[in-house]
Write a protein that holds these residues in place. Structure first.
Motif, PDB file in Angstrom:
ATOM      1  N   LEU A  20       0.834  -1.199   0.000  1.00 24.85           N
ATOM      2  CA  LEU A  20       0.000   0.000   0.000  1.00 24.85           C
ATOM      3  C   LEU A  20       0.871   1.252   0.000  1.00 24.85           C
ATOM      4  O   LEU A  20       0.621   2.198  -0.769  1.00 24.85           O
ATOM      5  CB  LEU A  20      -0.916  -0.012   1.228  1.00 24.85           C
ATOM      6  N   PHE A  21       1.907   1.258   0.824  1.00 21.27           N
ATOM      7  CA  PHE A  21       2.814   2.414   0.879  1.00 21.27           C
ATOM      8  C   PHE A  21       3.526   2.616  -0.454  1.00 21.27           C
ATOM      9  O   PHE A  21       3.642   3.738  -0.950  1.00 21.27           O
ATOM     10  CB  PHE A  21       3.842   2.212   1.996  1.00 21.27           C
ATOM     11  N   GLY A  22       4.013   1.503  -1.028  1.00 26.19           N
ATOM     12  CA  GLY A  22       4.766   1.600  -2.266  1.00 26.19           C
ATOM     13  C   GLY A  22       3.960   2.168  -3.411  1.00 26.19           C
ATOM     14  O   GLY A  22       4.422   3.058  -4.136  1.00 26.19           O
ATOM     15  N   PHE A  23       2.725   1.683  -3.583  1.00 22.23           N
ATOM     16  CA  PHE A  23       1.916   2.165  -4.707  1.00 22.23           C
ATOM     17  C   PHE A  23       1.307   3.532  -4.425  1.00 22.23           C
ATOM     18  O   PHE A  23       1.013   4.280  -5.364  1.00 22.23           O
ATOM     19  CB  PHE A  23       0.846   1.130  -5.066  1.00 22.23           C
ATOM     20  N   THR A  24       1.115   3.875  -3.150  1.00 22.61           N
ATOM     21  CA  THR A  24       0.710   5.241  -2.832  1.00 22.61           C
ATOM     22  C   THR A  24       1.812   6.213  -3.228  1.00 22.61           C
ATOM     23  O   THR A  24       1.548   7.315  -3.698  1.00 22.61           O
ATOM     24  CB  THR A  24       0.407   5.379  -1.327  1.00 22.61           C
ATOM     25  N   SER A  25       3.054   5.792  -3.071  1.00 21.66           N
ATOM     26  CA  SER A  25       4.187   6.619  -3.467  1.00 21.66           C
ATOM     27  C   SER A  25       4.330   6.699  -4.978  1.00 21.66           C
ATOM     28  O   SER A  25       4.758   7.727  -5.518  1.00 21.66           O
ATOM     29  CB  SER A  25       5.473   6.051  -2.855  1.00 21.66           C
ATOM     30  N   ASN A  26       3.967   5.622  -5.684  1.00 26.26           N
ATOM     31  CA  ASN A  26       4.112   5.607  -7.143  1.00 26.26           C
ATOM     32  C   ASN A  26       3.126   6.530  -7.839  1.00 26.26           C
ATOM     33  O   ASN A  26       3.431   7.112  -8.883  1.00 26.26           O
ATOM     34  CB  ASN A  26       3.927   4.187  -7.674  1.00 26.26           C
ATOM     35  N   ASN A 148      -4.381  -0.964  -6.560  1.00 28.82           N
ATOM     36  CA  ASN A 148      -5.297   0.076  -7.043  1.00 28.82           C
ATOM     37  C   ASN A 148      -5.627   1.083  -5.951  1.00 28.82           C
ATOM     38  O   ASN A 148      -5.691   2.296  -6.209  1.00 28.82           O
ATOM     39  CB  ASN A 148      -6.581  -0.568  -7.570  1.00 28.82           C
ATOM     40  N   ILE A 149      -5.835   0.584  -4.713  1.00 33.92           N
ATOM     41  CA  ILE A 149      -6.132   1.491  -3.602  1.00 33.92           C
ATOM     42  C   ILE A 149      -4.955   2.438  -3.376  1.00 33.92           C
ATOM     43  O   ILE A 149      -5.134   3.652  -3.203  1.00 33.92           O
ATOM     44  CB  ILE A 149      -6.441   0.697  -2.323  1.00 33.92           C
ATOM     45  N   GLY A 150      -3.732   1.892  -3.383  1.00 29.70           N
ATOM     46  CA  GLY A 150      -2.558   2.733  -3.200  1.00 29.70           C
ATOM     47  C   GLY A 150      -2.418   3.772  -4.301  1.00 29.70           C
ATOM     48  O   GLY A 150      -2.105   4.938  -4.032  1.00 29.70           O
ATOM     49  N   SER A 151      -2.664   3.360  -5.544  1.00 32.12           N
ATOM     50  CA  SER A 151      -2.570   4.302  -6.669  1.00 32.12           C
ATOM     51  C   SER A 151      -3.599   5.417  -6.548  1.00 32.12           C
ATOM     52  O   SER A 151      -3.304   6.590  -6.805  1.00 32.12           O
ATOM     53  CB  SER A 151      -2.757   3.549  -7.989  1.00 32.12           C
ATOM     54  N   VAL A 152      -4.831   5.053  -6.144  1.00 28.06           N
ATOM     55  CA  VAL A 152      -5.882   6.062  -5.969  1.00 28.06           C
ATOM     56  C   VAL A 152      -5.505   7.029  -4.855  1.00 28.06           C
ATOM     57  O   VAL A 152      -5.657   8.254  -4.987  1.00 28.06           O
ATOM     58  CB  VAL A 152      -7.235   5.380  -5.668  1.00 28.06           C
ATOM     59  N   PHE A 153      -4.983   6.503  -3.730  1.00 32.25           N
ATOM     60  CA  PHE A 153      -4.536   7.367  -2.641  1.00 32.25           C
ATOM     61  C   PHE A 153      -3.456   8.331  -3.128  1.00 32.25           C
ATOM     62  O   PHE A 153      -3.496   9.529  -2.844  1.00 32.25           O
ATOM     63  CB  PHE A 153      -3.984   6.526  -1.486  1.00 32.25           C
ATOM     64  N   GLY A 154      -2.486   7.787  -3.866  1.00 32.27           N
ATOM     65  CA  GLY A 154      -1.378   8.609  -4.332  1.00 32.27           C
ATOM     66  C   GLY A 154      -1.821   9.719  -5.266  1.00 32.27           C
ATOM     67  O   GLY A 154      -1.386  10.868  -5.134  1.00 32.27           O
ATOM     68  N   ILE A 155      -2.697   9.384  -6.208  1.00 37.40           N
ATOM     69  CA  ILE A 155      -3.181  10.396  -7.150  1.00 37.40           C
ATOM     70  C   ILE A 155      -4.061  11.416  -6.432  1.00 37.40           C
ATOM     71  O   ILE A 155      -4.033  12.610  -6.750  1.00 37.40           O
ATOM     72  CB  ILE A 155      -3.933   9.721  -8.308  1.00 37.40           C
TER      73      ILE A 155
END
Length: 286
Positions: A20-26, A148-155
């Protein structure tokens, strides 16, 4: 059914949180870096493409190496080192300023990709390590959900940052929201546009990826046309190629899209179409 008892294992829980952290950062990298490169650093579109390519290259190289080595030396070492390096690259981006050397930015982008390659494959292995093979498909789907959750958080975080920057520069940004899983209401656009004749642009997403919601672009654009001064800027990344969007017939001013979603072809291509009114607005934009 998903067995929640899996979270009783600290290693499984750690792997999920790390993912989750990694994809939120991406998310911010792919969303913010193109703006940072072209607007702040004044790089050409070609150089921006090289910047993103180096990131993908670093990820692909480190991914294969990290996956093989983690099988031999253990997954946790590579997950932790990859995420630590990822954090370091973001710190280096933050302190880069407005005029860093080109080699500095290119190197950080490449190392950022390496950091993602180091943790991704070992992370997947870690989530599947203690799972029965009969449940590998379910856990793989869960991994995709966390991604997907991490990507949405990041964006989402990126959007908040950009909106805050626009407001700090004196732009009056009004945000129209809807409930989760529901489309935007064209009537809200109508009310705001009628009450403020100085609005210069309406920016919206046609299709919202995580829920699949389609906003009524035709109706919203109709209200923008009635306003007279504002232009419509539509993010049609997931809809163009999958939905009917007659740009000229509806009078949409700007449509931006990409190759990897609605068109279902390899990523890396982006398309932007602009009306005459949008080009005129661009010529006087400050």
């Amino acid at each position: 059914m998903f067995d929640l008892r899996l979270f009783s294992s600290w290693r499984f829980s750690f792997a999920v949180l790390a993912r989750l952290f990694g994809f939120t950062s991406n998310g911010p990298f792919w969303f913010i870096i193109p703006f940072y490169s072209t607007i702040v650093l004044k790089y050409s579109v070609g150089m921006t493409g090289i910047l993103i390519f180096l990131n993908a290259l670093g990820m692909s190289l480190a991914g294969s190496i990290g996956g093989r080595l983690s099988d031999k030396f253990g997954t946790l070492k590579f997950i932790l080192s990859g995420l630590s390096l990822l954090t370091t690259t973001w710190i280096l981006f933050v302190i880069a300023g407005n005029d860093p050397p080109l080699i500095y930015i290119l190197s950080i982008s490449f190392i950022n990709g390496i950091s993602n390659g180091l943790w991704m494959a070992p992370n997947t292995s870690e989530t599947l390590e203690k799972i029965s093979p009969s449940h590998h498909g379910l856990i793989s789907a869960f991994n995709a959900l966390i991604r997907n959750i991490g990507s949405v958080f990041g964006i989402s975080i990126s959007t908040i940052l950009i909106t805050s920057i626009l407001i700090s520069y004196g732009l009056n940004v009004q945000i129209i929201k809807s409930n989760w899983g529901e489309p935007l209401d064209p009537a809200e656009f109508k009310n705001i546009l009628q009450s403020d004749k100085e609005i210069r642009a309406v920016i919206l997403t046609h299709s919202e990826t995580s829920t699949g919601v389609i906003n009524d672009l035709k109706a919203i654009n109709h209200e923008v046309k009635n306003h007279g001064k504002a232009i419509t800027i539509a993010d049609c990344v997931t809809s163009l190629g999958a939905c009917n969007i007659p740009m000229d017939e509806w009078g949409i001013d700007v449509i931006a899209s990409g190759s990897q979603k609605g068109y279902m072809i390899p990523p890396g291509l982006s398309f932007v179409a602009m009306s005459k009114k949008a080009w005129e607005a661009n010529s006087v934009s400050d």
